[in-house]
Motif scaffolding. Structure first.
Motif, PDB file in Angstrom:
ATOM      1  N   GLN A 180      35.143  17.538 -13.879  1.00 18.10           N
ATOM      2  CA  GLN A 180      35.656  16.197 -13.552  1.00 18.10           C
ATOM      3  C   GLN A 180      35.952  15.408 -14.827  1.00 18.10           C
ATOM      4  N   LYS A 202      36.558  16.603 -17.812  1.00 17.54           N
ATOM      5  CA  LYS A 202      37.676  17.252 -18.491  1.00 17.54           C
ATOM      6  C   LYS A 202      39.006  16.841 -17.857  1.00 17.54           C
ATOM      7  N   SER A 203      39.034  16.731 -16.536  1.00 19.30           N
ATOM      8  CA  SER A 203      40.268  16.341 -15.848  1.00 19.30           C
ATOM      9  C   SER A 203      40.672  14.901 -16.168  1.00 19.30           C
ATOM     10  N   LYS A 204      39.701  14.120 -16.651  1.00 15.09           N
ATOM     11  CA  LYS A 204      39.977  12.729 -17.028  1.00 15.09           C
ATOM     12  C   LYS A 204      40.054  12.582 -18.555  1.00 15.09           C
TER      13      LYS A 204
END
Length: 119
Positions: A27, A29-31
């Motif tokens: 999560q 990393k996705s941000k």
């Protein structure tokens, strides 16, 4: 596939916690947050690895030593999660992880204390 003794609570909890930390990292990393999340990933997944080493310990003293390392990693994970929560780098839920790591720390501390008394 999990290969655990059904009654080994700390082994199960630390494995499940590691899986949750991997999801937490994904999560983050996705941000595009990589700094604190890598620290949390490293120490959060190493708790269970040290528990596994403790299970295969060569002696009671070795068992206590390995669990003590797991406890230190758990405390470090708690630190990074608290820092993450307070830094407000990105909006992500840390409370369930903090609750679970507190439970893990309490269990590890009790096991270490009981095992140390029996040395």
């Amino acid at each position: 596939m999990k290969n655990f003794k059904e009654d080994n609570l700390i082994q199960i909890k630390t494995f499940d916690f590691a899986l949750n930390i991997i999801q937490f990292y994904a999560q983050c990393k996705s941000k595009n947050e990589f700094i604190l999340s890598k620290q949390i990933l490293r120490c959060g997944t190493s708790i269970g690895a040290n528990v596994e080493e403790a299970i295969a310990a060569q002696s009671k003293k070795d068992f206590v030593s390995k669990l003590s390392i797991a406890n230190k990693e758990a405390r470090e994970t708690k630190y990074w999660l608290r820092l993450y929560q307070s830094s407000n780098l990105i909006e992500i839920e840390t409370k369930p992880h903090l609750k679970e790591i507190e439970s893990i720390i309490n269990i590890l501390t009790k096991i270490i204390k009981t095992s140390s008394e029996n040395l």
